[in-house]
Motif scaffolding. Structure first.
Motif, mmCIF file in Angstrom:
data_model
loop_
_atom_site.group_PDB
_atom_site.id
_atom_site.type_symbol
_atom_site.label_atom_id
_atom_site.label_comp_id
_atom_site.label_asym_id
_atom_site.label_seq_id
_atom_site.Cartn_x
_atom_site.Cartn_y
_atom_site.Cartn_z
ATOM 1 N N GLY A 1 0.771 -1.228 0.000
ATOM 2 C CA GLY A 1 0.000 0.000 0.000
ATOM 3 C C GLY A 1 0.803 1.278 0.000
ATOM 4 O O GLY A 1 0.222 2.374 0.047
ATOM 5 N N TYR A 2 2.118 1.175 -0.055
ATOM 6 C CA TYR A 2 2.959 2.361 -0.068
ATOM 7 C C TYR A 2 3.601 2.551 -1.435
ATOM 8 O O TYR A 2 3.599 1.655 -2.270
ATOM 9 C CB TYR A 2 4.055 2.260 1.000
ATOM 10 N N GLY A 3 4.209 3.704 -1.653
ATOM 11 C CA GLY A 3 4.929 3.978 -2.883
ATOM 12 C C GLY A 3 6.392 3.625 -2.761
ATOM 13 O O GLY A 3 6.899 3.340 -1.658
ATOM 14 N N PRO A 4 7.143 3.654 -3.870
ATOM 15 C CA PRO A 4 8.560 3.268 -3.867
ATOM 16 C C PRO A 4 9.416 4.074 -2.897
ATOM 17 O O PRO A 4 10.282 3.509 -2.227
ATOM 18 C CB PRO A 4 8.991 3.512 -5.317
ATOM 19 N N SER A 5 9.185 5.373 -2.799
ATOM 20 C CA SER A 5 10.005 6.201 -1.912
ATOM 21 C C SER A 5 9.798 5.822 -0.454
ATOM 22 O O SER A 5 10.755 5.752 0.331
ATOM 23 C CB SER A 5 9.688 7.685 -2.118
ATOM 24 N N GLU A 6 8.538 5.570 -0.071
ATOM 25 C CA GLU A 6 8.269 5.201 1.322
ATOM 26 C C GLU A 6 8.806 3.812 1.639
ATOM 27 O O GLU A 6 9.339 3.581 2.727
ATOM 28 C CB GLU A 6 6.773 5.277 1.612
#
Length: 242
Positions: free
Chosen positions: A67-72
Motif C-alpha cells: 500500500g505504499y509507494g517506492p520512496s516510502e
C-alpha cells in the motif's frame, strides 16, 4: 576502521552477484558485506538468501506492508536497517541500491577522513538532505542525532526518500559525492538503452548507477534480457574482465 557495506535489494537477483563482485574487486580496506532484502511476498527472498549463503555475506530480510509507494518503501527499509543493524557500531557504513556498482578502487576510510557523513546533496527550497541511493556514514558520529530516511514534508517542502537526513545537515561535517551523467560507453549510446531512467556516475566516477533497475515505474516488472540489462552487463564485463 572497518566499513559495513549494505546492499539493499528487492527483485534484481541477477544483479546482486555482480554487485558483490565489484565490491570485492575494487573496495580497499577492511569491510563486511551485508544484503538487506525488502519484500512484500517471498518470490525473490529464497534466491537472495541462497546467493548470500554461496557468497558468504550477511543476509537480512524485512517484510513490508503493501500500500505504499517506492520512496516510502525505501525509507522504511533504510530506517529499519539503520535502527536494527547499524546504530551503535564503531564502524563506517556504505549504503547502496542494488543497481549501483563500484568500478574503481575506493578506500572509504580515506574518503571519509575529516567527515561525518557523505552523499549526493539534494535541496528543495531552503531544506537540504541527501539522496537515499548512496550514503556514507561514520556511525559513531551520527548515532546521537534523531534522523531517518523516510520521505517527509518540512517547512512546506516535499522531500524524497532520504529526506529525514535533513536533521544532519549543518550539524555535522558533510561531503558531497557529486553526480555525472555519461552519454556513452565504448561506443554505446546510453540514452538509447536507458528505458527512461538513465545511467549515472557517483563518488567521483567510482560508482556506476543503472537507475531504476527494479522497474518500479512498470509495477516492478523485471525484464532480464532488456537492452538496459545487457548494457549493464557489458559495462561490468569491461571493468571486471577487461
Amino acid at each position: 576502521m572497518r566499513t559495513e557495506i549494505f546492499c539493499f535489494v528487492y527483485n534484481r537477483t541477477d544483479l546482486l552477484p555482480r554487485q558483490l563482485e565489484c565490491f570485492r574487486r575494487y573496495f580497499k580496506g577492511e569491510y563486511n558485506l551485508n544484503v538487506v532484502c525488502d519484500y512484500r511476498d517471498d518470490r525473490y527472498v529464497n534466491t537472495f538468501a541462497d546467493i548470500c549463503e554461496k557468497e558468504g555475506v550477511n543476509f537480512y530480510k524485512r517484510k513490508s506492508e503493501p500500500g505504499y509507494g517506492p520512496s516510502e518503501y525505501a525509507g522504511q527499509t533504510l530506517t529499519w536497517a539503520y535502527e536494527t543493524i547499524m546504530k551503535g557500531q564503531d564502524a563506517l557504513a556504505l549504503l547502496v541500491d542494488n543497481d549501483m556498482f563500484l568500478i574503481e578502487d575506493f578506500n572509504m576510510e580515506e574518503y571519509m577522513e575529516g567527515y561525518d557523513f557523505a552523499g549526493l546533496h539534494q535541496q528543495r527550497g531552503d531544506i537540504e538532505h541527501i539522496h537515499a541511493g548512496i550514503m556514507l556514514f561514520n556511525l559513531k558520529a551520527v548515532e546521537d542525532y534523531n534522523f531517518h530516511f523516510h520521505p517527509c514534508t518540512i517547512n512546506g517542502q516535499m522531500l524524497d526518500s532520504g529526506g529525514g537526513t535533513y536533521e544532519l545537515m549543518n550539524k555535522l561535517k558533510f561531503r558531497n559525492t557529486n553526480i555525472e551523467y555519461p552519454e556513452e560507453f565504448n561506443g554505446i549510446d546510453l540514452k538509447e538503452v536507458d528505458e527512461g531512467y538513465g545511467f549515472e556516475l557517483h563518488l567521483d566516477q567510482k560508482v556506476l548507477h543503472a537507475r531504476n533497475s527494479t522497474g518500479w515505474h512498470r509495477g516492478y516488472e523485471v525484464i532480464p534480457r532488456s537492452k538496459k540489462t545487457k548494457t549493464i552487463n557489458t559495462i561490468l564485463d569491461e571493468f571486471l574482465n577487461g
